[in-house]
Design a protein around this motif. Structure first.
Motif, PDB file in Angstrom:
ATOM      1  N   GLU A  28       0.843  -1.186   0.000  1.00  0.00           N
ATOM      2  CA  GLU A  28       0.000   0.000   0.000  1.00  0.00           C
ATOM      3  C   GLU A  28       0.888   1.249   0.000  1.00  0.00           C
ATOM      4  OE1 GLU A  28      -3.192  -0.159  -0.333  1.00  0.00           O
ATOM      5  OE2 GLU A  28      -3.275  -2.357  -0.154  1.00  0.00           O
ATOM      6  N   THR A  29       0.403   2.301  -0.623  1.00  0.00           N
ATOM      7  CA  THR A  29       1.196   3.521  -0.754  1.00  0.00           C
ATOM      8  C   THR A  29       1.631   4.071   0.599  1.00  0.00           C
ATOM      9  OG1 THR A  29       0.014   4.058  -2.790  1.00  0.00           O
ATOM     10  CG2 THR A  29       1.209   5.849  -1.710  1.00  0.00           C
ATOM     11  N   ASN A  30       0.779   3.933   1.612  1.00  0.00           N
ATOM     12  CA  ASN A  30       1.125   4.504   2.918  1.00  0.00           C
ATOM     13  C   ASN A  30       2.244   3.760   3.632  1.00  0.00           C
ATOM     14  OD1 ASN A  30      -0.165   2.185   3.749  1.00  0.00           O
ATOM     15  ND2 ASN A  30      -1.926   3.227   4.667  1.00  0.00           N
ATOM     16  N   GLU A  31       2.703   2.650   3.065  1.00  0.00           N
ATOM     17  CA  GLU A  31       3.829   1.912   3.632  1.00  0.00           C
ATOM     18  C   GLU A  31       5.169   2.538   3.274  1.00  0.00           C
ATOM     19  OE1 GLU A  31       3.682  -2.427   3.176  1.00  0.00           O
ATOM     20  OE2 GLU A  31       1.656  -2.181   2.399  1.00  0.00           O
ATOM     21  N   ALA A  32       5.187   3.435   2.305  1.00  0.00           N
ATOM     22  CA  ALA A  32       6.444   3.969   1.782  1.00  0.00           C
ATOM     23  C   ALA A  32       7.329   4.621   2.835  1.00  0.00           C
ATOM     24  CB  ALA A  32       6.166   4.931   0.633  1.00  0.00           C
ATOM     25  N   PRO A  33       6.822   5.513   3.692  1.00  0.00           N
ATOM     26  CA  PRO A  33       7.725   6.161   4.659  1.00  0.00           C
ATOM     27  C   PRO A  33       8.451   5.164   5.560  1.00  0.00           C
ATOM     28  CG  PRO A  33       5.638   7.334   4.548  1.00  0.00           C
ATOM     29  CD  PRO A  33       5.456   6.062   3.774  1.00  0.00           C
ATOM     30  N   GLU A  34       7.732   4.164   6.071  1.00  0.00           N
ATOM     31  CA  GLU A  34       8.356   3.193   6.961  1.00  0.00           C
ATOM     32  C   GLU A  34       9.383   2.341   6.218  1.00  0.00           C
ATOM     33  OE1 GLU A  34       9.537   1.148  10.229  1.00  0.00           O
ATOM     34  OE2 GLU A  34       8.377   2.998  10.085  1.00  0.00           O
ATOM     35  N   ARG A  35       9.080   1.970   4.990  1.00  0.00           N
ATOM     36  CA  ARG A  35      10.040   1.173   4.218  1.00  0.00           C
ATOM     37  C   ARG A  35      11.329   1.952   3.987  1.00  0.00           C
ATOM     38  NH1 ARG A  35       7.901  -3.219   1.183  1.00  0.00           N
ATOM     39  NH2 ARG A  35       9.951  -3.345   0.188  1.00  0.00           N
ATOM     40  N   ILE A  36      11.230   3.216   3.644  1.00  0.00           N
ATOM     41  CA  ILE A  36      12.425   4.031   3.417  1.00  0.00           C
ATOM     42  C   ILE A  36      13.173   4.249   4.723  1.00  0.00           C
ATOM     43  CG2 ILE A  36      13.264   6.279   2.643  1.00  0.00           C
ATOM     44  CD1 ILE A  36      10.857   6.343   0.709  1.00  0.00           C
ATOM     45  N   ARG A  37      12.430   4.442   5.814  1.00  0.00           N
ATOM     46  CA  ARG A  37      13.056   4.622   7.120  1.00  0.00           C
ATOM     47  C   ARG A  37      13.864   3.370   7.501  1.00  0.00           C
ATOM     48  NH1 ARG A  37       8.754   5.406   9.717  1.00  0.00           N
ATOM     49  NH2 ARG A  37       8.714   7.670   9.419  1.00  0.00           N
ATOM     50  N   GLN A  38      13.287   2.197   7.311  1.00  0.00           N
ATOM     51  CA  GLN A  38      14.006   0.957   7.619  1.00  0.00           C
ATOM     52  C   GLN A  38      15.266   0.839   6.785  1.00  0.00           C
ATOM     53  OE1 GLN A  38      11.292  -2.271   7.004  1.00  0.00           O
ATOM     54  NE2 GLN A  38      10.043  -1.790   8.807  1.00  0.00           N
ATOM     55  N   TRP A  39      15.141   1.203   5.528  1.00  0.00           N
ATOM     56  CA  TRP A  39      16.282   1.094   4.619  1.00  0.00           C
ATOM     57  C   TRP A  39      17.422   2.011   5.067  1.00  0.00           C
ATOM     58  CZ3 TRP A  39      18.755   4.066   0.729  1.00  0.00           C
ATOM     59  CH2 TRP A  39      19.475   3.340  -0.205  1.00  0.00           C
ATOM     60  N   LEU A  40      17.081   3.217   5.484  1.00  0.00           N
ATOM     61  CA  LEU A  40      18.093   4.150   5.973  1.00  0.00           C
ATOM     62  C   LEU A  40      18.702   3.668   7.293  1.00  0.00           C
ATOM     63  CD1 LEU A  40      16.349   7.559   5.210  1.00  0.00           C
ATOM     64  CD2 LEU A  40      18.398   6.640   4.086  1.00  0.00           C
ATOM     65  N   ASP A  41      17.862   3.134   8.167  1.00  0.00           N
ATOM     66  CA  ASP A  41      18.358   2.673   9.468  1.00  0.00           C
ATOM     67  C   ASP A  41      19.374   1.545   9.321  1.00  0.00           C
ATOM     68  OD1 ASP A  41      16.792   4.510  10.730  1.00  0.00           O
ATOM     69  OD2 ASP A  41      15.222   3.086  11.332  1.00  0.00           O
ATOM     70  N   ASN A  42      19.242   0.736   8.288  1.00  0.00           N
ATOM     71  CA  ASN A  42      20.171  -0.372   8.107  1.00  0.00           C
ATOM     72  C   ASN A  42      21.578   0.097   7.744  1.00  0.00           C
ATOM     73  OD1 ASN A  42      19.116  -3.310   8.287  1.00  0.00           O
ATOM     74  ND2 ASN A  42      17.420  -2.172   7.403  1.00  0.00           N
ATOM     75  N   ARG A  43      21.731   1.346   7.351  1.00  0.00           N
ATOM     76  CA  ARG A  43      23.089   1.865   7.141  1.00  0.00           C
ATOM     77  C   ARG A  43      23.847   1.890   8.451  1.00  0.00           C
ATOM     78  NH1 ARG A  43      23.785   7.326   4.841  1.00  0.00           N
ATOM     79  NH2 ARG A  43      22.293   7.893   6.481  1.00  0.00           N
ATOM     80  N   ARG A  44      23.143   2.174   9.548  1.00  0.00           N
ATOM     81  CA  ARG A  44      23.788   2.290  10.855  1.00  0.00           C
ATOM     82  C   ARG A  44      23.895   0.943  11.567  1.00  0.00           C
ATOM     83  NH1 ARG A  44      20.242   6.792  10.618  1.00  0.00           N
ATOM     84  NH2 ARG A  44      21.356   8.791  10.596  1.00  0.00           N
ATOM     85  N   THR A  45      22.960   0.052  11.278  1.00  0.00           N
ATOM     86  CA  THR A  45      22.962  -1.262  11.922  1.00  0.00           C
ATOM     87  C   THR A  45      22.874  -2.331  10.847  1.00  0.00           C
ATOM     88  OG1 THR A  45      21.747  -0.256  13.761  1.00  0.00           O
ATOM     89  CG2 THR A  45      21.891  -2.667  13.723  1.00  0.00           C
ATOM     90  N   PRO A  46      23.991  -2.696  10.246  1.00  0.00           N
ATOM     91  CA  PRO A  46      23.968  -3.692   9.177  1.00  0.00           C
ATOM     92  C   PRO A  46      23.408  -5.022   9.677  1.00  0.00           C
ATOM     93  CG  PRO A  46      26.087  -2.558   9.258  1.00  0.00           C
ATOM     94  CD  PRO A  46      25.339  -2.176  10.500  1.00  0.00           C
ATOM     95  N   PRO A  47      22.728  -5.759   8.804  1.00  0.00           N
ATOM     96  CA  PRO A  47      22.160  -7.046   9.208  1.00  0.00           C
ATOM     97  C   PRO A  47      23.259  -8.080   9.434  1.00  0.00           C
ATOM     98  CG  PRO A  47      21.927  -6.730   6.855  1.00  0.00           C
ATOM     99  CD  PRO A  47      22.464  -5.440   7.400  1.00  0.00           C
ATOM    100  N   VAL A  48      22.932  -9.094  10.213  1.00  0.00           N
ATOM    101  CA  VAL A  48      23.873 -10.195  10.471  1.00  0.00           C
ATOM    102  C   VAL A  48      23.143 -11.511  10.284  1.00  0.00           C
ATOM    103  CG1 VAL A  48      25.304  -8.873  12.072  1.00  0.00           C
ATOM    104  CG2 VAL A  48      23.357 -10.175  12.939  1.00  0.00           C
TER     105      VAL A  48
END
Length: 284
Positions: free
Chosen positions: A125-145
């Motif tokens: 859904e279109t309203n999911e966009a902000p959270e998806r982008i936020r998660q993507w940016l947050d992963n720069r600081r906390t890389p997955p393991v």
């Protein structure tokens, strides 16, 4: 071998002069998982199965991945292994997703597609966009393991815990051939953890369906009774049918007593379907 600027690992089974069969693995997997299906094939095939970028023994980026790169990787693979003839493809999950979209973009390159337990993702859904982008940016600081294991046997035990149909010897094979060893000696599943980072771009199934409608090759949709397709659309039969009908030259078959990883749970049945679908009446 070099594919689209990266070092790719490609597995081969069977004689090089036999009919070519390309097998494409899914998300968080690698090409070795097709071993049980290959073992069950009765006809002579030259099976080619790459590890996608960031999986298995192919080169890992250690950063974010862009899905469109898989289309270019597939095109380079076809240019190398079958530049002058369309190819038979078996695609499990994400592998089927890549091949089905590519098959609509370059219909002349695909002779047939057997798509295993995949029919697109749920629409965002279109309203999911902000959270998806936020998660993507947050992963720069906390890389997955990735979760680590002390031995192949420990990982095999975990695989058996989550899949009641998996035979112990197959679990140990997967734990041995689908892993990589870290410098500290611990084992991880051979997948770049950056694959776990969701794309910042929302999924629009209408774009995917447009590619499916452009496919001209025969398509066999293999769905497991306890797999992702029937789970995702259990309460949306109209949506399931809408997606199936995109394939003008499509068929479908259901495998009972089977989970999403058909190549693990029912490899003999999958091999039978492969050889029936890609039999002598199918185009090269």
């Amino acid at each position: 071998m070099p594919i689209n600027g990266l070092a790719y690992n490609v597995r081969h089974w069977g004689p090089r002069e036999a009919p070519l069969l390309l097998m494409l693995h899914g998300w968080m997997d690698s090409s070795a998982s097709f071993q049980f299906t290959v073992d069950a094939l009765r006809q002579s095939w030259h099976v080619v199965a790459p590890d996608w970028r960031g999986y298995g023994q192919s080169e890992w980026l250690h950063r974010r991945y862009w899905f469109a790169d898989y289309y270019a990787d597939l095109e380079d693979l076809l240019d190398h292994y079958s530049p002058d003839a369309p190819v038979r493809i078996v695609g499990h999950s994400m592998g089927g997703g890549v091949a089905s979209i590519y098959g609509g973009v370059r219909p002349e390159r695909v002779a047939g597609l057997l798509m295993v337990d995949f029919l697109g993702l749920p629409n965002n859904e279109t309203n999911e966009a902000p959270e998806r982008i936020r998660q993507w940016l947050d992963n720069r600081r906390t890389p997955p393991v990735m979760r680590t294991y002390v031995s192949h046997e420990q990982l095999a035990a975990r695989l058996l815990q989550f899949n009641r149909r998996l035979l112990p010897e197959r679990a140990l094979f997967l734990a041995t051939h689908c892993t990589s060893e870290r410098p500290d000696g611990r084992l991880v599943v051979a997948c770049d953890p950056w694959h776990k980072v969701p794309s910042p771009h929302l999924y629009h199934v209408e774009d995917v369906m447009a590619c499916w409608r452009a496919m001209t090759a025969p398509v066999l949709l293999v769905m497991a009774d306890e797999g992702y397709v029937l789970q995702r659309f259990a309460r949306q039969p109209e949506e399931l049918q809408r997606r199936i009908e995109c394939f003008a030259n499509g068929q479908q078959v259901r495998i009972d007593d089977c989970g999403h990883n058909v190549q693990h749970d029912r490899p003999e049945r999958l091999a039978e379907l492969v050889e029936t679908f890609f039999g002598p009446t199918r185009p090269e």
